[in-house]
Write an enzyme that holds these catalytic residues in place. Structure first.
Site, PDB file in Angstrom:
ATOM      1  N   ASN A  62       3.294  -5.775   4.279  1.00  8.48           N
ATOM      2  CA  ASN A  62       2.934  -4.551   3.565  1.00  8.48           C
ATOM      3  C   ASN A  62       2.401  -3.496   4.527  1.00  8.48           C
ATOM      4  OD1 ASN A  62       0.712  -6.350   3.671  1.00  8.48           O
ATOM      5  ND2 ASN A  62      -0.308  -5.387   1.948  1.00  8.48           N
ATOM      6  N   GLU A  64       0.451   0.006   4.316  1.00  9.78           N
ATOM      7  CA  GLU A  64      -0.288   0.911   3.436  1.00  9.78           C
ATOM      8  C   GLU A  64      -0.447   2.294   4.060  1.00  9.78           C
ATOM      9  OE1 GLU A  64      -3.849  -1.225   2.294  1.00  9.78           O
ATOM     10  OE2 GLU A  64      -2.671  -2.607   1.063  1.00  9.78           O
ATOM     11  N   CYS A  73       5.260  -2.453  -0.226  1.00 10.52           N
ATOM     12  CA  CYS A  73       5.046  -3.901  -0.274  1.00 10.52           C
ATOM     13  C   CYS A  73       5.890  -4.592   0.797  1.00 10.52           C
ATOM     14  CB  CYS A  73       5.483  -4.454  -1.623  1.00 10.52           C
ATOM     15  SG  CYS A  73       4.487  -3.917  -3.003  1.00 10.52           S
ATOM     16  N   GLU A  75       7.858  -7.064   0.520  1.00 10.69           N
ATOM     17  CA  GLU A  75       9.220  -7.413   0.085  1.00 10.69           C
ATOM     18  C   GLU A  75      10.190  -6.261   0.314  1.00 10.69           C
ATOM     19  OE1 GLU A  75       6.378  -7.828  -1.495  1.00 10.69           O
ATOM     20  OE2 GLU A  75       6.389  -9.591  -2.792  1.00 10.69           O
ATOM     21  N   CYS A 112       5.726  -7.679  -7.156  1.00 10.94           N
ATOM     22  CA  CYS A 112       5.381  -6.670  -8.168  1.00 10.94           C
ATOM     23  C   CYS A 112       6.647  -6.168  -8.864  1.00 10.94           C
ATOM     24  CB  CYS A 112       4.629  -5.507  -7.515  1.00 10.94           C
ATOM     25  SG  CYS A 112       5.707  -4.328  -6.665  1.00 10.94           S
ATOM     26  N   CYS A 115       9.218  -4.256  -6.684  1.00  6.73           N
ATOM     27  CA  CYS A 115       9.926  -5.169  -5.773  1.00  6.73           C
ATOM     28  C   CYS A 115      10.925  -6.034  -6.528  1.00  6.73           C
ATOM     29  CB  CYS A 115       8.931  -6.023  -4.991  1.00  6.73           C
ATOM     30  SG  CYS A 115       8.023  -5.054  -3.775  1.00  6.73           S
TER      31      CYS A 115
HETATM   32  N1  THU Z   1       1.705  -6.277  -2.119  1.00  8.99           N
HETATM   33  C1  THU Z   1       2.817  -6.749  -1.496  1.00  8.99           C
HETATM   34  O1  THU Z   1       3.103  -6.396  -0.339  1.00  8.99           O
HETATM   35  N2  THU Z   1       3.598  -7.616  -2.167  1.00  8.99           N
HETATM   36  C2  THU Z   1       3.321  -8.143  -3.385  1.00  8.99           C
HETATM   37  O2  THU Z   1       4.072  -8.970  -3.877  1.00  8.99           O
HETATM   38  C3  THU Z   1       2.122  -7.704  -4.100  1.00  8.99           C
HETATM   39  C4  THU Z   1       1.336  -6.615  -3.465  1.00  8.99           C
HETATM   40  C5  THU Z   1       0.816  -5.376  -1.372  1.00  8.99           C
HETATM   41  C6  THU Z   1       0.779  -3.950  -1.834  1.00  8.99           C
HETATM   42  C7  THU Z   1      -0.584  -3.525  -1.323  1.00  8.99           C
HETATM   43  O3  THU Z   1      -0.467  -3.129   0.043  1.00  8.99           O
HETATM   44  C8  THU Z   1      -1.427  -4.780  -1.374  1.00  8.99           C
HETATM   45  O4  THU Z   1      -0.508  -5.861  -1.450  1.00  8.99           O
HETATM   46  C9  THU Z   1      -2.374  -4.840  -2.555  1.00  8.99           C
HETATM   47  O5  THU Z   1      -1.708  -4.572  -3.744  1.00  8.99           O
END
Ligand code: THU
Length: 161
Positions: A62, A64, A73, A75, A112, A115
């Site tokens: 991920n 941010e 994310c 994925e 999520c 994704c």
């Molecule tokens: N996140 C992912 O990278 N993948 C997931 O399946 C769930 C959430 C990340 C998004 C964000 O940077 C952090 O996790 C918290 O939501």
């Protein structure tokens, strides 16, 4: 009127020791990838590692941003990388793990909604199911045979024809 039942089965393993060698290896790679996540806001590092049908692996974590909705994310970072590095090559499996700095990391997380939509389109586009291997740093593991199972009745390009 009729009732339509939509259900699916997943595999639940008590620990990584019960996985095949290949799946355990991929999940351990995903765990390692959490270390290169950029998650200074959520402190929730997600790592994903894909095995492609050509035997290559592709990682995603991920990423941010101070403007929160800009963040991506693991994925979707992974699928964008796979599509750019190996266009047209289907993804066989993706292992997804995470490290939560603010709590436990001992149970699987699932992708999520955005994704899930992205995964479904990748499966459809390359005509190949994507197996998901989901687990934290320890604890139970879920194996979902086809990512699309997580998004029944999904919207697709066909709906716009
Ligand atoms: N996140 C992912 O990278 N993948 C997931 O399946 C769930 C959430 C990340 C998004 C964000 O940077 C952090 O996790 C918290 O939501």
């Amino acid at each position: 009127m009729e009732h339509k039942k939509i259900n699916f089965e997943i595999e639940v393993y008590e620990s990584i020791d019960q996985l095949t060698k290949e799946d355990a290896w991929l999940l351990n790679e995903a765990k390692n990838v959490t270390q290169i996540a950029y998650a200074p806001y959520s402190h929730f590092q997600v790592g994903a590692m894909a095995l492609l049908t050509n035997g290559k692996t592709v990682a995603g974590s991920n990423q941010e941003n101070a403007s929160y909705p800009v963040g991506l994310c693991a994925e979707r970072v992974l699928l964008s990388a796979a599509s750019s590095l190996y266009p047209g090559v289907p993804v066989e499996s993706i292992a997804i793990s995470y490290h939560n700095d603010n709590g436990k990391s001992d149970r699987p997380i699932t992708p999520c909604g955005i994704c899930r939509q992205t995964l479904v389109e990748y499966e459809t586009r390359l005509q190949h199911p994507i197996r998901l291997i989901l687990g934290g740093m320890e604890g139970k593991i879920f194996i979902i045979p086809k990512a699309g199972m997580l998004l029944p009745l999904s919207f697709s390009g066909d709906d716009m024809k």
